[in-house]
Design a protein around this motif. Structure first.
Motif, PDB file in Angstrom:
ATOM      1  N   ALA A 267     -50.912 -25.092  15.170  1.00  0.00           N
ATOM      2  CA  ALA A 267     -51.458 -26.439  15.024  1.00  0.00           C
ATOM      3  C   ALA A 267     -52.964 -26.435  15.254  1.00  0.00           C
ATOM      4  O   ALA A 267     -53.711 -27.117  14.546  1.00  0.00           O
ATOM      5  N   PHE A 268     -53.425 -25.686  16.244  1.00  0.00           N
ATOM      6  CA  PHE A 268     -54.850 -25.593  16.540  1.00  0.00           C
ATOM      7  C   PHE A 268     -55.617 -25.048  15.335  1.00  0.00           C
ATOM      8  O   PHE A 268     -56.697 -25.551  15.002  1.00  0.00           O
ATOM      9  N   VAL A 269     -55.040 -24.072  14.676  1.00  0.00           N
ATOM     10  CA  VAL A 269     -55.717 -23.429  13.550  1.00  0.00           C
ATOM     11  C   VAL A 269     -55.621 -24.273  12.282  1.00  0.00           C
ATOM     12  O   VAL A 269     -56.613 -24.512  11.593  1.00  0.00           O
ATOM     13  N   SER A 270     -54.408 -24.739  11.963  1.00  0.00           N
ATOM     14  CA  SER A 270     -54.173 -25.416  10.681  1.00  0.00           C
ATOM     15  C   SER A 270     -54.643 -26.862  10.679  1.00  0.00           C
ATOM     16  O   SER A 270     -54.907 -27.428   9.618  1.00  0.00           O
ATOM     17  N   ARG A 271     -54.695 -27.509  11.872  1.00  0.00           N
ATOM     18  CA  ARG A 271     -55.067 -28.915  11.997  1.00  0.00           C
ATOM     19  C   ARG A 271     -54.120 -29.812  11.220  1.00  0.00           C
ATOM     20  O   ARG A 271     -54.495 -30.848  10.698  1.00  0.00           O
ATOM     21  N   SER A 272     -52.831 -29.431  11.153  1.00  0.00           N
ATOM     22  CA  SER A 272     -51.843 -30.219  10.431  1.00  0.00           C
ATOM     23  C   SER A 272     -50.519 -30.227  11.189  1.00  0.00           C
ATOM     24  O   SER A 272     -49.876 -29.183  11.310  1.00  0.00           O
ATOM     25  N   SER A 273     -50.123 -31.402  11.673  1.00  0.00           N
ATOM     26  CA  SER A 273     -48.831 -31.512  12.348  1.00  0.00           C
ATOM     27  C   SER A 273     -47.686 -31.283  11.378  1.00  0.00           C
ATOM     28  O   SER A 273     -46.688 -30.629  11.714  1.00  0.00           O
ATOM     29  N   VAL A 274     -47.809 -31.822  10.166  1.00  0.00           N
ATOM     30  CA  VAL A 274     -46.757 -31.662   9.169  1.00  0.00           C
ATOM     31  C   VAL A 274     -46.656 -30.202   8.730  1.00  0.00           C
ATOM     32  O   VAL A 274     -45.559 -29.661   8.568  1.00  0.00           O
ATOM     33  N   GLY A 275     -47.798 -29.552   8.539  1.00  0.00           N
ATOM     34  CA  GLY A 275     -47.772 -28.147   8.150  1.00  0.00           C
ATOM     35  C   GLY A 275     -47.138 -27.261   9.206  1.00  0.00           C
ATOM     36  O   GLY A 275     -46.555 -26.216   8.902  1.00  0.00           O
ATOM     37  N   THR A 276     -47.239 -27.678  10.460  1.00  0.00           N
ATOM     38  CA  THR A 276     -46.668 -26.904  11.567  1.00  0.00           C
ATOM     39  C   THR A 276     -45.212 -27.287  11.840  1.00  0.00           C
ATOM     40  O   THR A 276     -44.532 -26.626  12.614  1.00  0.00           O
ATOM     41  N   MET A 277     -44.728 -28.354  11.201  1.00  0.00           N
ATOM     42  CA  MET A 277     -43.425 -28.933  11.535  1.00  0.00           C
ATOM     43  C   MET A 277     -42.265 -27.940  11.547  1.00  0.00           C
ATOM     44  O   MET A 277     -41.472 -27.940  12.507  1.00  0.00           O
ATOM     45  N   PRO A 278     -42.085 -27.072  10.545  1.00  0.00           N
ATOM     46  CA  PRO A 278     -40.955 -26.141  10.616  1.00  0.00           C
ATOM     47  C   PRO A 278     -41.009 -25.240  11.844  1.00  0.00           C
ATOM     48  O   PRO A 278     -39.967 -24.958  12.459  1.00  0.00           O
ATOM     49  N   LEU A 279     -42.198 -24.786  12.211  1.00  0.00           N
ATOM     50  CA  LEU A 279     -42.316 -23.940  13.390  1.00  0.00           C
ATOM     51  C   LEU A 279     -42.084 -24.762  14.657  1.00  0.00           C
ATOM     52  O   LEU A 279     -41.443 -24.285  15.603  1.00  0.00           O
ATOM     53  N   THR A 280     -42.575 -26.000  14.676  1.00  0.00           N
ATOM     54  CA  THR A 280     -42.340 -26.874  15.832  1.00  0.00           C
ATOM     55  C   THR A 280     -40.855 -27.107  16.035  1.00  0.00           C
ATOM     56  O   THR A 280     -40.340 -27.057  17.163  1.00  0.00           O
ATOM     57  N   GLN A 281     -40.138 -27.354  14.941  1.00  0.00           N
ATOM     58  CA  GLN A 281     -38.690 -27.572  15.041  1.00  0.00           C
ATOM     59  C   GLN A 281     -37.986 -26.310  15.516  1.00  0.00           C
ATOM     60  O   GLN A 281     -37.051 -26.371  16.329  1.00  0.00           O
ATOM     61  N   LYS A 282     -38.445 -25.180  15.041  1.00  0.00           N
ATOM     62  CA  LYS A 282     -37.811 -23.922  15.419  1.00  0.00           C
ATOM     63  C   LYS A 282     -37.974 -23.651  16.916  1.00  0.00           C
ATOM     64  O   LYS A 282     -37.003 -23.289  17.607  1.00  0.00           O
ATOM     65  N   VAL A 283     -39.173 -23.838  17.452  1.00  0.00           N
ATOM     66  CA  VAL A 283     -39.379 -23.573  18.875  1.00  0.00           C
ATOM     67  C   VAL A 283     -38.666 -24.616  19.723  1.00  0.00           C
ATOM     68  O   VAL A 283     -38.180 -24.319  20.824  1.00  0.00           O
ATOM     69  N   THR A 284     -38.585 -25.859  19.219  1.00  0.00           N
ATOM     70  CA  THR A 284     -37.887 -26.909  19.963  1.00  0.00           C
ATOM     71  C   THR A 284     -36.401 -26.597  20.080  1.00  0.00           C
ATOM     72  O   THR A 284     -35.791 -26.769  21.147  1.00  0.00           O
ATOM     73  N   GLU A 285     -35.804 -26.115  18.996  1.00  0.00           N
ATOM     74  CA  GLU A 285     -34.393 -25.726  19.043  1.00  0.00           C
ATOM     75  C   GLU A 285     -34.191 -24.536  19.988  1.00  0.00           C
ATOM     76  O   GLU A 285     -33.218 -24.494  20.747  1.00  0.00           O
ATOM     77  N   ARG A 286     -35.106 -23.602  19.962  1.00  0.00           N
ATOM     78  CA  ARG A 286     -34.985 -22.443  20.850  1.00  0.00           C
ATOM     79  C   ARG A 286     -35.187 -22.811  22.312  1.00  0.00           C
ATOM     80  O   ARG A 286     -34.767 -22.067  23.200  1.00  0.00           O
ATOM     81  N   LEU A 287     -35.823 -23.944  22.546  1.00  0.00           N
ATOM     82  CA  LEU A 287     -35.991 -24.429  23.914  1.00  0.00           C
ATOM     83  C   LEU A 287     -34.789 -25.244  24.377  1.00  0.00           C
ATOM     84  O   LEU A 287     -34.852 -25.905  25.406  1.00  0.00           O
ATOM     85  N   GLY A 288     -33.707 -25.199  23.608  1.00  0.00           N
ATOM     86  CA  GLY A 288     -32.444 -25.768  24.054  1.00  0.00           C
ATOM     87  C   GLY A 288     -32.105 -27.138  23.521  1.00  0.00           C
ATOM     88  O   GLY A 288     -31.073 -27.707  23.908  1.00  0.00           O
ATOM     89  N   VAL A 289     -32.928 -27.719  22.646  1.00  0.00           N
ATOM     90  CA  VAL A 289     -32.612 -29.023  22.068  1.00  0.00           C
ATOM     91  C   VAL A 289     -31.616 -28.824  20.930  1.00  0.00           C
ATOM     92  O   VAL A 289     -31.849 -27.985  20.053  1.00  0.00           O
ATOM     93  N   PRO A 290     -30.493 -29.564  20.922  1.00  0.00           N
ATOM     94  CA  PRO A 290     -29.497 -29.398  19.854  1.00  0.00           C
ATOM     95  C   PRO A 290     -30.112 -29.556  18.470  1.00  0.00           C
ATOM     96  O   PRO A 290     -30.972 -30.425  18.258  1.00  0.00           O
ATOM     97  N   LYS A 291     -29.666 -28.735  17.537  1.00  0.00           N
ATOM     98  CA  LYS A 291     -30.275 -28.693  16.219  1.00  0.00           C
ATOM     99  C   LYS A 291     -30.202 -30.042  15.502  1.00  0.00           C
ATOM    100  O   LYS A 291     -31.173 -30.466  14.869  1.00  0.00           O
ATOM    101  N   ASP A 292     -29.045 -30.723  15.575  1.00  0.00           N
ATOM    102  CA  ASP A 292     -28.897 -31.994  14.872  1.00  0.00           C
ATOM    103  C   ASP A 292     -29.887 -33.034  15.389  1.00  0.00           C
ATOM    104  O   ASP A 292     -30.414 -33.840  14.611  1.00  0.00           O
ATOM    105  N   TYR A 293     -30.140 -33.021  16.693  1.00  0.00           N
ATOM    106  CA  TYR A 293     -31.107 -33.974  17.257  1.00  0.00           C
ATOM    107  C   TYR A 293     -32.538 -33.523  16.970  1.00  0.00           C
ATOM    108  O   TYR A 293     -33.395 -34.333  16.599  1.00  0.00           O
TER     109      TYR A 293
END
Length: 436
Positions: A267-293
């Motif tokens: 996010a710091f490099v790209s300056r785009s929240s949407v562009g980072t979204m797939p990676l954000t979702q991936k790390v959020t799921e790996r941090l224990g948040v259920p995938k559907d939520y």
């Protein structure tokens, strides 16, 4: 007896280290390009960074549409979906309010616009402006094509939300469309993940361009303002979020940064929240948040959750503009800034920059719109830290909500490691039932 041969293996460099290396090399090359006035190096850095951003942006419009559509339909698989959505929105607003209060406090303490010597003539006219009327009427598109060609993310989100609700209402007959949407989303995320893997190279070009193009001569005129943005974002990122994780979610904040750091860096490099979204979702799921939520909360947050761009930045920027143009602000004006930040953050729509949000704030306060032009010059420098804060918040809130609802996989949270994102996804765990 034959000698035993050992195959030497080159150790794999973690993704976060690759990006960090790109940042360092980019800064060095940018400095060399500026100090030596090396034209070909400046052009090369510009092209590398530009191509990386173009690759990110080319899939943004369809990615947002299908991500929002699928995320809404995924809520049917989550217990107490309405309560989860409501609490997610509530925490978005709470953290935004905290962030804007921090921004206002820093601006009032430091007087970022005092003594700069800047005037309206020093700025460029903003290409995009926002007002409450534009914001409200601009949500509904005039046709289904223009929002995608002009990358109007807010209208894309509106259409996707309508389509998602319609799919839920139609039910079984809409299943073929939903299956197609899920397949297209998987395809877009895979393509974007390939682009994300180029982030170390992209960071080299983007940071190098920032260094040679802007340099200290520009930053020095906005030194207090720039420092305020970075300090405000750092307080939210490294103080507020960890405190919330420790007290509300009752988890180790250091584990969060270990798991989410690749998304924050990108996010710091790209300056785009949407562009980072797939990676954000991936790390959020790996941090224990259920995938559907997570598949609902992260895309929703990527277009509406902007603590950096929509809270800290407009608060400090409004004070800056008021001081440059010698316009006194009263208590009611600071309340209005907080209101705009909490309610109007969707105007930023997850895209690079926060010009629309700033114009919305200034127009609400009646401040000169020429102030937006003054801040355009420094925008790329401060936007990096703003977007990193945005993305961190988009991951923190789902963790807070999941923890409070009893569906956070704490074992996964404690073992999450962002440096191993390339590994196979962890096995799905059955979430604990949500209490009624």
């Amino acid at each position: 007896m034959p000698a035993t041969s050992r195959t030497s293996r080159i150790p794999k460099v973690p993704f976060w280290a690759q990006i960090l290396l790109g940042l360092v090399l980019g800064a060095l090359l940018g400095w060399a390009a500026k100090s030596g006035d090396v034209g070909w190096l400046q052009t090369t850095l510009d092209k590398i960074g530009g191509i990386f951003v173009q690759l990110l942006m080319v899939v943004v419009a369809p990615l947002v549409f299908f991500a929002i559509l699928v995320s809404i339909t995924n809520l049917r698989n989550v217990s107490n979906a309405a309560r989860l959505a409501t609490r997610t929105l509530l925490w978005f607003m709470i953290t935004s309010l905290i962030a804007v209060v921090i921004g206002l406090a820093i601006g009032l303490l430091t007087d970022p616009g005092a003594g700069t010597g800047l005037t309206a003539a020093d700025g460029a006219d903003p290409k995009k402006k926002g007002s409450w009327l534009d914001f409200l009427t601009g949500i509904v598109p005039t046709d289904v094509i223009t929002p995608f060609t002009e990358l109007n993310v807010l209208q894309i989100v509106f259409m996707a939300a309508v389509a998602g609700v319609a799919v839920l209402q139609v039910g079984e007959k809409a299943q073929p469309l939903l299956s197609l949407s899920e397949s297209v989303l998987e395809l877009l995320q895979k393509v974007l993940w390939w682009v994300i893997r180029l982030a170390p190279l992209g960071s080299l070009g983007l940071v190098g361009k920032a260094v040679y193009k802007y340099g200290w001569n520009l930053i020095s005129k906005y030194a207090t303002f720039t420092a305020d943005i970075y300090v405000g974002c750092a307080l939210v990122l490294f103080v507020v979020y960890p405190l919330l994780l420790a007290t509300v979610a009752k988890v180790n904040p250091l584990r969060f940064f270990k798991g989410a750091w690749p998304a924050i860096q990108l996010a710091f490099v790209s300056r785009s929240s949407v562009g980072t979204m797939p990676l954000t979702q991936k790390v959020t799921e790996r941090l224990g948040v259920p995938k559907d939520y997570a598949s609902f909360a992260v895309p929703f947050g990527s277009t509406t959750k902007m603590d950096g761009c929509a809270s800290i930045y407009p608060a400090i920027a409004a004070i800056f503009v008021a001081q440059v143009f010698d316009v006194p602000l009263e208590v009611k004006d600071y309340v209005l800034i907080a209101f705009v930040s909490v309610i109007g953050s969707a105007a930023t729509a997850g895209l690079t920059g926060a010009t629309v949000m700033l114009t919305l704030t200034l127009s609400t306060l009646g401040l000169p719109m020429a102030g937006v032009g003054l801040l355009l010059a420094i925008d790329p420098i401060v936007d990096m830290m703003r977007t990193a804060t945005n993305v961190a918040g988009q991951s923190v809130v789902p963790i807070l909500v999941a923890s409070r609802e009893g569906i956070l996989d704490r074992e996964a949270y404690e073992t999450a490691d962002g440096s191993k994102l390339e590994a196979e996804p962890r096995p799905e765990r059955q979430p604990a039932p949500v209490a009624a």
